[in-house]
Design an enzyme around this catalytic site. Sequence first.
Site, PDB file in Angstrom:
ATOM      1  CG  HIS A  68      -2.295   0.546   0.920  1.00  0.00           C
ATOM      2  ND1 HIS A  68      -2.528   1.515  -0.033  1.00  0.00           N
ATOM      3  CD2 HIS A  68      -3.511   0.249   1.453  1.00  0.00           C
ATOM      4  CE1 HIS A  68      -3.807   1.792  -0.072  1.00  0.00           C
ATOM      5  NE2 HIS A  68      -4.442   1.033   0.811  1.00  0.00           N
ATOM      6  CG  ASP A  87      -3.132   4.814  -4.763  1.00  0.00           C
ATOM      7  OD1 ASP A  87      -2.495   4.868  -3.700  1.00  0.00           O
ATOM      8  OD2 ASP A  87      -3.080   5.693  -5.646  1.00  0.00           O
TER       9      ASP A  87
END
Length: 424
Positions: free
Chosen positions: A396, A400
């Site tokens: 992450h 995204d």
Amino acid sequence: MGTHVIKMPDIGEGIAEVELSQWHVKVGDLVVEDQVLADVMTDKAMVDIPSPVHGKVIALGGQPGEVMAVGSVLISIEVEGAGNLKESAAPAPVTQAPAAPKVETAVESKPAAAAAPRPAAVCQGPMVAREADERPLASPAVRKHALDLGIQLRLVRGSGPAGRVLHEDLEAYLAQGQSNASAPAAAAYTQRHDEEQIQVIGMRRKIAQRMQDATQRAAHFSYVEEIDVTAIEELRAHLNEKHGASRGKLTLLPFLVRALVVALRDFPQMNARYDDEAQVITRLGAVHVGVATQSDVGLMVPVVRHAEARSLWDSAAEISRLANAARNGKASRDELSGSTITLTSLGALGGIVSTPVLNLPEVAIVGVNKIVERPMVVKGQVVIRKMMNLSSSFDHRVIDGMDAALFIQAIRGLLEQPATLFVE
């Protein structure tokens, strides 16, 4: 009599130190030339260290689990002849096994846990008289095989050099014995108080370190998508029926590799490595797919290089070759490094959902769950379809959530409409 000192050999690739994983000899043992003395572990591979001489072991240079520098004394052997101290590196080490795969499967592989434990074998022929704590000579693969068969290795007569137990010796032991199925039923209710402590060394320690490092450094998140694989399974069956005899059988894996290649054209951020110390993301044009594979010594990830330039059958052949090399301990260091994105699966044991751990420094890993037939509603009708989940994880810090979902949905669309895999 003289002394022959064997130093830790240079494994190559700029490695300065290795972990001593296992001794196959002890002080006082007689050894012969080419007999395996020890297993050592690099970052990627398990390596056999053979003896260059005949003689008697008089000193060991370290304990299992110890990290030793290249050039340090590994073992001292007493040899015949006048001898001033003779120092040498061991002969060319033999790569035994690197990881596996099977994160789990591994793809194309059946995890060791899948095999139901067999009842302990009881030999009715002559047995070897060894002390209860005596450790017979055997490779890790043979020890694993004996464990799966329920055989106490100390009872097996070894036919290899210096009494080393081979796979054939296990089969011979079984052939002259029988299972303990006739043992009294009461034995099943006997209290047990034994304990076993297993030192985490070698490949298992490397896997533990890499998994811990990955979960501590990367910001993992997972995304699961359901896929209807009925059409692609029909295509696979058709191609195998038509070309299987001449080109080889196709599994689902080469189709998944092809889907990755095509999807990555629109999502290049998934085919990347992240150097979190330099804070640099490197996106790669070449698609080097790691295929997580389970072996007797642990999880390995052999790499299908330049998947973007391979046909289905070319990918299938390379996956099969690499998986066999990994399981047989023949995969090279180069074959186990350099991946840009990884595929992982538990095969038929794939379950419904999994949460694979990233293969750092990669930023994406695609996990394959098992195929099941389920009733589904298609155009208002309830029909039986072959369904499969993709359980994938992403870093992450780099990826995204929306991009990850769109990437997996792109793979879903390609697999559900397989003709689009080949439309340029």
